[in-house]
Write a protein that holds these residues in place. Structure first.
Motif, PDB file in Angstrom:
ATOM      1  N   CYS A  14      11.887  -6.558   0.982  1.00  0.00           N
ATOM      2  CA  CYS A  14      10.538  -7.011   1.423  1.00  0.00           C
ATOM      3  C   CYS A  14       9.632  -7.128   0.601  1.00  0.00           C
ATOM      4  CB  CYS A  14      10.062  -6.188   2.643  1.00  0.00           C
ATOM      5  SG  CYS A  14       8.657  -7.088   3.398  1.00  0.00           S
ATOM      6  N   PRO A  15       8.784  -8.040   0.278  1.00  0.00           N
ATOM      7  CA  PRO A  15       7.770  -8.222  -0.731  1.00  0.00           C
ATOM      8  C   PRO A  15       6.634  -7.119  -0.580  1.00  0.00           C
ATOM      9  CG  PRO A  15       7.932 -10.169   0.033  1.00  0.00           C
ATOM     10  CD  PRO A  15       9.005  -9.247   0.757  1.00  0.00           C
ATOM     11  N   SER A  16       6.496  -6.543   0.650  1.00  0.00           N
ATOM     12  CA  SER A  16       5.352  -5.700   0.949  1.00  0.00           C
ATOM     13  C   SER A  16       5.560  -4.442   0.141  1.00  0.00           C
ATOM     14  CB  SER A  16       5.233  -5.628   2.320  1.00  0.00           C
ATOM     15  OG  SER A  16       6.262  -5.076   2.890  1.00  0.00           O
ATOM     16  N   GLY A  17       6.805  -4.132  -0.162  1.00  0.00           N
ATOM     17  CA  GLY A  17       7.044  -2.713  -0.787  1.00  0.00           C
ATOM     18  C   GLY A  17       6.715  -2.862  -2.608  1.00  0.00           C
ATOM     19  N   VAL A  18       6.099  -3.890  -2.895  1.00  0.00           N
ATOM     20  CA  VAL A  18       6.003  -4.395  -4.341  1.00  0.00           C
ATOM     21  C   VAL A  18       4.655  -4.734  -4.413  1.00  0.00           C
ATOM     22  CG1 VAL A  18       8.481  -4.639  -5.305  1.00  0.00           C
ATOM     23  CG2 VAL A  18       7.002  -6.442  -4.703  1.00  0.00           C
ATOM     24  N   VAL A  19       3.479  -4.834  -3.344  1.00  0.00           N
ATOM     25  CA  VAL A  19       2.495  -5.158  -3.395  1.00  0.00           C
ATOM     26  C   VAL A  19       1.671  -4.172  -4.492  1.00  0.00           C
ATOM     27  CG1 VAL A  19       0.431  -5.634  -2.280  1.00  0.00           C
ATOM     28  CG2 VAL A  19       2.273  -6.316  -1.090  1.00  0.00           C
ATOM     29  N   PRO A  20       0.978  -4.767  -5.509  1.00  0.00           N
ATOM     30  CA  PRO A  20       0.393  -3.885  -6.445  1.00  0.00           C
ATOM     31  C   PRO A  20      -0.718  -3.019  -6.265  1.00  0.00           C
ATOM     32  CG  PRO A  20       0.074  -6.071  -7.267  1.00  0.00           C
ATOM     33  CD  PRO A  20       0.884  -6.128  -6.073  1.00  0.00           C
ATOM     34  N   ILE A  21      -1.631  -3.614  -5.370  1.00  0.00           N
ATOM     35  CA  ILE A  21      -2.970  -2.971  -4.953  1.00  0.00           C
ATOM     36  C   ILE A  21      -2.267  -2.357  -3.586  1.00  0.00           C
ATOM     37  CG2 ILE A  21      -5.162  -3.285  -4.318  1.00  0.00           C
ATOM     38  CD1 ILE A  21      -4.592  -3.620  -7.201  1.00  0.00           C
ATOM     39  N   ARG A  22      -2.244  -1.094  -3.559  1.00  0.00           N
ATOM     40  CA  ARG A  22      -1.755  -0.331  -2.580  1.00  0.00           C
ATOM     41  C   ARG A  22      -3.001   0.190  -1.727  1.00  0.00           C
ATOM     42  NH1 ARG A  22       1.605  -0.110  -6.317  1.00  0.00           N
ATOM     43  NH2 ARG A  22       3.599   0.074  -6.092  1.00  0.00           N
ATOM     44  N   PHE A  23      -3.007  -0.095  -0.290  1.00  0.00           N
ATOM     45  CA  PHE A  23      -4.180   0.192   0.365  1.00  0.00           C
ATOM     46  C   PHE A  23      -4.407   1.565   0.296  1.00  0.00           C
ATOM     47  CE2 PHE A  23      -2.965  -3.750   2.215  1.00  0.00           C
ATOM     48  CZ  PHE A  23      -4.189  -4.490   1.937  1.00  0.00           C
ATOM     49  N   ALA A  24      -3.284   2.605   0.010  1.00  0.00           N
ATOM     50  CA  ALA A  24      -3.628   3.978   0.004  1.00  0.00           C
ATOM     51  C   ALA A  24      -4.452   4.306  -1.306  1.00  0.00           C
ATOM     52  CB  ALA A  24      -2.302   4.929  -0.064  1.00  0.00           C
ATOM     53  N   ASP A  25      -4.365   3.613  -2.297  1.00  0.00           N
ATOM     54  CA  ASP A  25      -5.112   3.637  -3.538  1.00  0.00           C
ATOM     55  C   ASP A  25      -6.194   3.101  -3.664  1.00  0.00           C
ATOM     56  OD1 ASP A  25      -5.900   4.260  -6.113  1.00  0.00           O
ATOM     57  OD2 ASP A  25      -4.059   3.328  -7.317  1.00  0.00           O
ATOM     58  N   LYS A  26      -7.148   3.590  -3.145  1.00  0.00           N
ATOM     59  CA  LYS A  26      -8.696   2.902  -2.892  1.00  0.00           C
ATOM     60  C   LYS A  26      -9.444   2.726  -4.288  1.00  0.00           C
ATOM     61  CE  LYS A  26     -11.521   6.922  -1.842  1.00  0.00           C
ATOM     62  NZ  LYS A  26     -12.191   7.212  -0.802  1.00  0.00           N
ATOM     63  N   TRP A  27      -8.902   3.220  -5.179  1.00  0.00           N
ATOM     64  CA  TRP A  27      -9.530   3.268  -6.663  1.00  0.00           C
ATOM     65  C   TRP A  27      -8.893   2.013  -7.463  1.00  0.00           C
ATOM     66  CZ3 TRP A  27     -13.809   5.473  -5.838  1.00  0.00           C
ATOM     67  CH2 TRP A  27     -13.695   6.422  -4.973  1.00  0.00           C
ATOM     68  N   ALA A  28      -7.742   1.524  -7.095  1.00  0.00           N
ATOM     69  CA  ALA A  28      -6.996   0.596  -7.887  1.00  0.00           C
ATOM     70  C   ALA A  28      -7.803  -0.696  -8.149  1.00  0.00           C
ATOM     71  CB  ALA A  28      -5.635   0.272  -7.533  1.00  0.00           C
ATOM     72  N   GLY A  29      -8.538  -1.048  -7.117  1.00  0.00           N
ATOM     73  CA  GLY A  29      -9.251  -2.434  -7.175  1.00  0.00           C
ATOM     74  C   GLY A  29     -10.550  -2.129  -8.046  1.00  0.00           C
ATOM     75  N   LEU A  30     -11.078  -0.887  -8.148  1.00  0.00           N
ATOM     76  CA  LEU A  30     -12.205  -0.744  -8.775  1.00  0.00           C
ATOM     77  C   LEU A  30     -11.927  -0.558 -10.222  1.00  0.00           C
ATOM     78  CD1 LEU A  30     -13.991   1.946  -6.396  1.00  0.00           C
ATOM     79  CD2 LEU A  30     -14.513  -0.598  -6.721  1.00  0.00           C
ATOM     80  N   VAL A  31     -10.753   0.106 -10.636  1.00  0.00           N
ATOM     81  CA  VAL A  31     -10.430   0.162 -12.042  1.00  0.00           C
ATOM     82  C   VAL A  31     -10.105  -1.193 -12.496  1.00  0.00           C
ATOM     83  CG1 VAL A  31      -8.428   0.728 -13.459  1.00  0.00           C
ATOM     84  CG2 VAL A  31      -9.397   2.372 -11.550  1.00  0.00           C
ATOM     85  N   LEU A  32      -9.394  -2.292 -11.786  1.00  0.00           N
ATOM     86  CA  LEU A  32      -9.231  -3.762 -12.094  1.00  0.00           C
ATOM     87  C   LEU A  32     -10.607  -4.347 -12.601  1.00  0.00           C
ATOM     88  CD1 LEU A  32      -6.388  -4.923  -9.831  1.00  0.00           C
ATOM     89  CD2 LEU A  32      -6.174  -4.274 -12.424  1.00  0.00           C
TER      90      LEU A  32
END
Length: 127
Positions: A14-32
């Motif tokens: 399932c592609p949901s397993g490779v979604v790069p912005i994980r909801f558990a990692d709230k900082w990834a979007g801010l880093v981007l």
């Protein structure tokens, strides 16, 4: 009566397993967002992301690098490490901007919903 959810709803591939912005990692979007304007040294990222512990920021950067969204370049002179969006990472910035726009548009609704939930479920928000 509701139809039950199928056991293979989320297949192994399932592609949901490779979604790069994980909801558990709230900082990834801010880093981007910090890297959107170009390469940055780790110390530069720490300024707007001061609320993030160094350990958590490093983990977020490593996960983004693992997903192919960020490159990490070590330089000798001056010594340091620089992070930069890859073309794949850059392609994600528009998607992230859309999500941020949605959140800004629905800010009041989101906060109201959280307040209602917290008032009705004080045990869920305690300590």
């Amino acid at each position: 009566m509701r139809e039950p959810l199928p056991p293979d709803l989320f297949e192994e591939l399932c592609p949901s397993g490779v979604v790069p912005i994980r909801f558990a990692d709230k900082w990834a979007g801010l880093v981007l967002a910090c890297l959107r304007t170009g390469p940055r040294r780790y110390s530069e990222l720490r300024v707007p992301l001061a609320r993030v512990t160094p350990r958590v920021l490093t983990r977020s950067l490593r996960n983004l690098e693992r997903d192919g969204l960020v490159t990490r370049t070590v330089s000798r002179r001056p010594p340091g490490v620089e992070y930069e969006l890859t073309p794949l990472g850059r392609s994600l910035t528009e998607v992230y901007a859309t999500v941020c726009g949605w959140a800004a548009q629905h800010w009041d609704e989101l906060l109201d919903a959280r307040e209602r939930y917290d008032a009705a479920h004080p045990e869920a928000t305690a300590g």
